[in-house]
Write a protein that holds these residues in place. Structure first.
Motif, PDB file in Angstrom:
ATOM      1  N   ASP A  79       3.121   9.012   4.287  1.00 38.94           N
ATOM      2  CA  ASP A  79       4.129   8.854   5.345  1.00 38.94           C
ATOM      3  C   ASP A  79       3.871   7.572   6.129  1.00 38.94           C
ATOM      4  OD1 ASP A  79       5.445  11.151   4.682  1.00 38.94           O
ATOM      5  OD2 ASP A  79       4.539  12.393   6.238  1.00 38.94           O
ATOM      6  N   ALA A  80       2.587   7.280   6.374  1.00 38.00           N
ATOM      7  CA  ALA A  80       2.246   6.070   7.131  1.00 38.00           C
ATOM      8  C   ALA A  80       2.692   4.819   6.380  1.00 38.00           C
ATOM      9  CB  ALA A  80       0.745   6.029   7.395  1.00 38.00           C
ATOM     10  N   MET A  81       2.500   4.836   5.062  1.00 31.95           N
ATOM     11  CA  MET A  81       2.974   3.690   4.264  1.00 31.95           C
ATOM     12  C   MET A  81       4.484   3.558   4.382  1.00 31.95           C
ATOM     13  SD  MET A  81       1.072   3.509   0.603  1.00 31.95           S
ATOM     14  CE  MET A  81      -0.718   3.487   0.558  1.00 31.95           C
ATOM     15  N   GLU A  82       5.146   4.708   4.291  1.00 39.63           N
ATOM     16  CA  GLU A  82       6.610   4.690   4.300  1.00 39.63           C
ATOM     17  C   GLU A  82       7.150   4.217   5.651  1.00 39.63           C
ATOM     18  OE1 GLU A  82       8.076   8.123   2.304  1.00 39.63           O
ATOM     19  OE2 GLU A  82      10.116   7.786   3.011  1.00 39.63           O
ATOM     20  N   VAL A  83       6.593   4.721   6.749  1.00 42.59           N
ATOM     21  CA  VAL A  83       7.149   4.328   8.054  1.00 42.59           C
ATOM     22  C   VAL A  83       6.779   2.898   8.446  1.00 42.59           C
ATOM     23  CG1 VAL A  83       7.297   6.657   9.015  1.00 42.59           C
ATOM     24  CG2 VAL A  83       5.254   5.325   9.416  1.00 42.59           C
ATOM     25  N   SER A  84       5.781   2.335   7.757  1.00 42.18           N
ATOM     26  CA  SER A  84       5.476   0.930   8.061  1.00 42.18           C
ATOM     27  C   SER A  84       6.455   0.004   7.342  1.00 42.18           C
ATOM     28  CB  SER A  84       4.043   0.596   7.647  1.00 42.18           C
ATOM     29  OG  SER A  84       3.955   0.494   6.241  1.00 42.18           O
ATOM     30  N   GLU A 119      -5.773  13.144  -5.541  1.00 42.56           N
ATOM     31  CA  GLU A 119      -5.824  11.960  -4.671  1.00 42.56           C
ATOM     32  C   GLU A 119      -4.509  11.786  -3.892  1.00 42.56           C
ATOM     33  OE1 GLU A 119      -6.205   8.224  -6.687  1.00 42.56           O
ATOM     34  OE2 GLU A 119      -6.732   7.149  -4.851  1.00 42.56           O
ATOM     35  N   LEU A 177      11.832   9.782   8.632  1.00 37.11           N
ATOM     36  CA  LEU A 177      11.003  10.595   7.729  1.00 37.11           C
ATOM     37  C   LEU A 177      11.659  11.951   7.501  1.00 37.11           C
ATOM     38  CD1 LEU A 177       7.255  10.077   8.749  1.00 37.11           C
ATOM     39  CD2 LEU A 177       8.319   9.510   6.579  1.00 37.11           C
ATOM     40  N   ALA A 184      -4.028   8.498  10.009  1.00 42.28           N
ATOM     41  CA  ALA A 184      -3.516   8.235   8.658  1.00 42.28           C
ATOM     42  C   ALA A 184      -3.990   6.897   8.098  1.00 42.28           C
ATOM     43  CB  ALA A 184      -1.981   8.319   8.639  1.00 42.28           C
ATOM     44  N   SER A 242      -3.967  14.593  -1.414  1.00 40.26           N
ATOM     45  CA  SER A 242      -4.796  14.389  -0.228  1.00 40.26           C
ATOM     46  C   SER A 242      -4.167  13.331   0.683  1.00 40.26           C
ATOM     47  CB  SER A 242      -6.192  13.972  -0.705  1.00 40.26           C
ATOM     48  OG  SER A 242      -6.899  13.408   0.317  1.00 40.26           O
ATOM     49  N   ARG A 248      -3.347  -1.232  13.155  1.00 37.55           N
ATOM     50  CA  ARG A 248      -2.559  -1.376  11.922  1.00 37.55           C
ATOM     51  C   ARG A 248      -1.065  -1.301  12.217  1.00 37.55           C
ATOM     52  NH1 ARG A 248      -3.264   3.094   7.433  1.00 37.55           N
ATOM     53  NH2 ARG A 248      -1.878   4.169   8.881  1.00 37.55           N
ATOM     54  N   ARG A 278       2.558  -6.358   2.305  1.00 44.05           N
ATOM     55  CA  ARG A 278       3.640  -5.562   1.683  1.00 44.05           C
ATOM     56  C   ARG A 278       4.943  -5.606   2.469  1.00 44.05           C
ATOM     57  NH1 ARG A 278      -1.525  -4.932  -0.236  1.00 44.05           N
ATOM     58  NH2 ARG A 278      -1.420  -4.108  -2.344  1.00 44.05           N
ATOM     59  N   VAL A 279       4.853  -5.717   3.781  1.00 48.44           N
ATOM     60  CA  VAL A 279       6.077  -5.668   4.593  1.00 48.44           C
ATOM     61  C   VAL A 279       6.511  -7.072   4.995  1.00 48.44           C
ATOM     62  CG1 VAL A 279       7.143  -4.714   6.667  1.00 48.44           C
ATOM     63  CG2 VAL A 279       5.413  -3.388   5.442  1.00 48.44           C
ATOM     64  N   TYR A 303      -5.698   4.506   5.422  1.00 47.11           N
ATOM     65  CA  TYR A 303      -5.788   4.623   3.955  1.00 47.11           C
ATOM     66  C   TYR A 303      -7.269   4.701   3.601  1.00 47.11           C
ATOM     67  CZ  TYR A 303      -1.184   2.667   4.809  1.00 47.11           C
ATOM     68  OH  TYR A 303       0.065   2.425   5.312  1.00 47.11           O
ATOM     69  N   LEU A 309       2.305  -5.404  12.980  1.00 48.47           N
ATOM     70  CA  LEU A 309       3.664  -5.824  12.607  1.00 48.47           C
ATOM     71  C   LEU A 309       4.487  -6.208  13.841  1.00 48.47           C
ATOM     72  CD1 LEU A 309       4.549  -3.192   9.827  1.00 48.47           C
ATOM     73  CD2 LEU A 309       3.999  -5.592   9.521  1.00 48.47           C
ATOM     74  N   PHE A 360       0.192   8.030  13.826  1.00 47.88           N
ATOM     75  CA  PHE A 360       0.080   9.446  13.472  1.00 47.88           C
ATOM     76  C   PHE A 360      -1.077  10.112  14.222  1.00 47.88           C
ATOM     77  CE2 PHE A 360       2.574   7.782  10.070  1.00 47.88           C
ATOM     78  CZ  PHE A 360       3.395   8.823   9.686  1.00 47.88           C
ATOM     79  N   THR A 374      -2.661  14.206   4.497  1.00 42.03           N
ATOM     80  CA  THR A 374      -3.246  13.497   5.641  1.00 42.03           C
ATOM     81  C   THR A 374      -2.294  12.407   6.154  1.00 42.03           C
ATOM     82  OG1 THR A 374      -4.428  12.028   4.124  1.00 42.03           O
ATOM     83  CG2 THR A 374      -5.657  13.908   4.975  1.00 42.03           C
ATOM     84  N   GLU A 375      -1.069  12.460   5.730  1.00 43.37           N
ATOM     85  CA  GLU A 375       0.020  11.603   6.221  1.00 43.37           C
ATOM     86  C   GLU A 375      -0.142  10.121   5.862  1.00 43.37           C
ATOM     87  OE1 GLU A 375      -0.215  12.903  10.362  1.00 43.37           O
ATOM     88  OE2 GLU A 375       1.722  13.882  10.116  1.00 43.37           O
ATOM     89  N   GLN A 376      -1.031   9.823   4.904  1.00 41.60           N
ATOM     90  CA  GLN A 376      -1.200   8.413   4.521  1.00 41.60           C
ATOM     91  C   GLN A 376       0.039   7.881   3.810  1.00 41.60           C
ATOM     92  OE1 GLN A 376      -5.112   7.508   2.642  1.00 41.60           O
ATOM     93  NE2 GLN A 376      -5.732   9.513   3.333  1.00 41.60           N
ATOM     94  N   ARG A 390      12.122   0.154  10.263  1.00 44.77           N
ATOM     95  CA  ARG A 390      10.752   0.658  10.348  1.00 44.77           C
ATOM     96  C   ARG A 390       9.756  -0.453  10.693  1.00 44.77           C
ATOM     97  NH1 ARG A 390      11.067   4.810   5.193  1.00 44.77           N
ATOM     98  NH2 ARG A 390      11.668   6.637   6.390  1.00 44.77           N
ATOM     99  N   SER A 407      -3.275  11.992  13.046  1.00 48.30           N
ATOM    100  CA  SER A 407      -4.530  11.885  12.280  1.00 48.30           C
ATOM    101  C   SER A 407      -4.941  10.438  12.051  1.00 48.30           C
ATOM    102  CB  SER A 407      -4.330  12.569  10.928  1.00 48.30           C
ATOM    103  OG  SER A 407      -3.268  11.927  10.227  1.00 48.30           O
ATOM    104  N   ALA A 440       6.433  -0.269   4.041  1.00 54.17           N
ATOM    105  CA  ALA A 440       5.886  -0.554   2.706  1.00 54.17           C
ATOM    106  C   ALA A 440       6.484   0.441   1.703  1.00 54.17           C
ATOM    107  CB  ALA A 440       4.372  -0.445   2.736  1.00 54.17           C
TER     108      ALA A 440
END
Lengths: 258, 256
Positions: A126-131, A115, B67, B105, A118, B168, B122-123, B107, B172, B101, A122-124, B94, B103, A133
């Protein structure tokens, strides 16, 4: 630079260092102000509740097989009536925790590894990190804690069901009443059997959750990496369980049975 | 198209630089990906970066959001060197820099509503369910997908995923947006819709943007300025129409 999890590259020593950093990051995020209770409960459901059937069947078969396999030998020594004692001690002290932990390594570590891998490819993550969160707090802390809580509970469940398996087995190779079987089982069972065994399952749970998360979180190479992460999670988690069990056996012998 | 051109004129960039890259270098093992990147993004500007695959465009914007760490050079975002930010400062930065992204990305274990609410809780640490719902609805309305609120990402088409990904990120209210190939894999009509949406959002929220793309239609619609990357450095810069007329073979090959 504040990357969420720093990485060191190349060599097995670096891998050990990276795992230590990952554990450090887990511990650091464990006591952060915002705790993901909802996600923890969801993971307990996914990891624990959805493994109940597997562990219950495993426990039943364990009790049954040990009883049936040991009955001829016990009978030869005229010790057939001690079968419940032997089954409960071997299940609670050793076989239950280790087999259930290995089963969980196969089911839980692989699913966590796949999980997160995956999500990584699929960069999910990374997406959390750059937001802004915190993916470690949301994904890693909750999964490892769920394993720490659920693996011991699953083991206790399997131990209990194994008793029924043993009772069933003893009535195939001979005859023993339900009351007598359970009385004989609990006659010999003491807290020094149960507590060290349960404590070691907490460490098994940590190992399963940690390895699954670590392999998944650091997956690379696209979809191929997902398979590799899931596979490596099972292999490494199983290895951790075996090694931890050897260490636990030594510690238990030193303190509990002397 | 005339309307879009008018929009672009209305969002003309100011002089304030929000992203400054100077002699940026980045290698992976033996491979030098970024050799000498120099670039400024002005406030309110839409900068399009063109380049062949593997030239380091995505690496550049990943350095901008921290990143990836650059090996050498300056990478300043909103006046601060990204490499020197503390964990909390990086989180704040950030929050002000959105990243879409390639893709999308999304969730995939969460619904569209949960995807959009995730950064809010969360943010921004929002706790009021009504406020969260209101902001989610507002942003979905902006991207024209109110009806998708309870869908899972797997149920969405490529174009819808891009829109939700954009929603999404924009929820922000970032000052800067980084788009990594926002129209890749989409049909021409949807690509155009996404490009127009990028321009619309830039105008509505006064966002400065870097758009990485291979899609010349997207570049034409969104760009205030275009930079062309080759072998880890920028080789040309100018307005779309200027570069379209360029005599350099490599530059002109993008516009054929």
């Amino acid at each position: 630079m504040a990357q969420t999890i720093p990485r060191i590259k190349n060599s097995w020593l670096a891998e050990v260092g990276n795992q230590a950093l990952f554990i450090g990051d887990f511990l650091g995020n464990l006591f952060r102000r915002r705790f993901e209770w909802n996600e923890l409960i969801r993971q307990c459901y996914m990891i624990g509740y959805k493994s109940i059937m597997l562990t219950a069947i495993t426990g039943f078969v364990l009790g049954f097989v040990i009883t049936v396999q040991s009955a001829p030998t016990m009978k030869a020594f005229g010790a057939q009536s001690y079968i419940p004692n032997m089954v409960i001690i071997s299940i609670v002290r050793e076989i239950g925790p280790v087999i259930i932990a290995l089963t969980c390594a196969g089911k839980i570590a692989s699913s966590i590894g796949a999980e997160l891998a995956s999500m990584k490819v699929t960069e999910q993550i990374d997406a959390m990190e750059v937001s802004g969160a915190n993916p470690v707090q949301y994904l890693v802390v909750t999964r490892i804690l769920s394993c720490i809580v659920m693996v011991p509970l699953l083991t206790l469940l399997a131990d209990a069901v194994a008793l029924f398996g043993g009772f069933f087995g003893s009535n195939i190779v001979g005859h023993m009443s339900f009351t007598l079987y359970f009385n004989k089982s609990f006659d010999v069972l003491v807290f020094t059997d149960l507590i060290p065994a349960t404590i070691k399952t907490i460490f098994f749970g940590f190992a399963i959750g940690f390895v699954g998360c670590y392999k998944g979180y650091n997956a690379t190479n696209g979809t191929e990496g997902v398979g590799v992460a899931a596979n490596m999670a099972v292999v490494n988690a199983s290895l951790w369980v075996i090694v931890l069990d050897a260490i636990a056996a030594q510690i238990t012998n030193m303190f509990a049975y002397n | 198209m005339e309307d879009l051109k008018e929009n672009k004129t209305n969002t003309a960039a100011g002089d304030e630089v929000v992203i400054h890259l100077e002699h940026l270098k980045k290698s992976f093992g033996e491979k030098d990906v970024l050799t000498d990147i120099n670039m400024n993004l002005k406030k309110g500007e839409n900068l399009v970066i063109l380049g062949r695959s593997g030239e380091g465009k995505s690496v550049t914007i990943k350095c901008i959001v921290g990143l990836l760490n650059q090996d050498a050079g300056k990478c300043e975002v909103l006046g601060k060197e990204v490499n020197e930010l503390s964990s909390d400062e990086l989180k704040d930065m950030r929050q002000r820099v959105g990243f879409l992204f390639q893709s999308s990305a999304l969730y995939d274990s969460m619904t569209v509503r949960e995807n959009l609410a995730f950064p809010l809780t969360r943010v921004l640490n929002l706790k009021d369910d009504n406020e969260i719902e209101e902001r989610v609805q507002e942003m979905l309305e902006n991207v024209g997908l109110e009806e998708a609120i309870d869908k899972m990402p797997a149920e969405l088409s490529g174009g819808m995923r891009k829109r939700i990904g954009l929603a999404r990120t924009l929820i922000l209210k970032p000052e800067i947006m980084l788009y990594d190939e926002p129209t890749t894999g989409l049909d021409p009509i949807t690509s155009r819709e996404i490009s127009e949406l990028i321009l619309h959002m830039q105008k509505k929220y006064k966002i400065s943007s870097i758009v990485i793309t291979h899609d010349m239609a997207c570049a034409k619609i969104t760009a205030d300025r275009v930079m062309i990357m080759n072998k880890g450095e920028f080789i040309a810069e100018g307005q779309y129409e200027e570069l379209e007329q360029a005599e350099d073979e490599l530059v002109s090959s993008f516009f054929k």
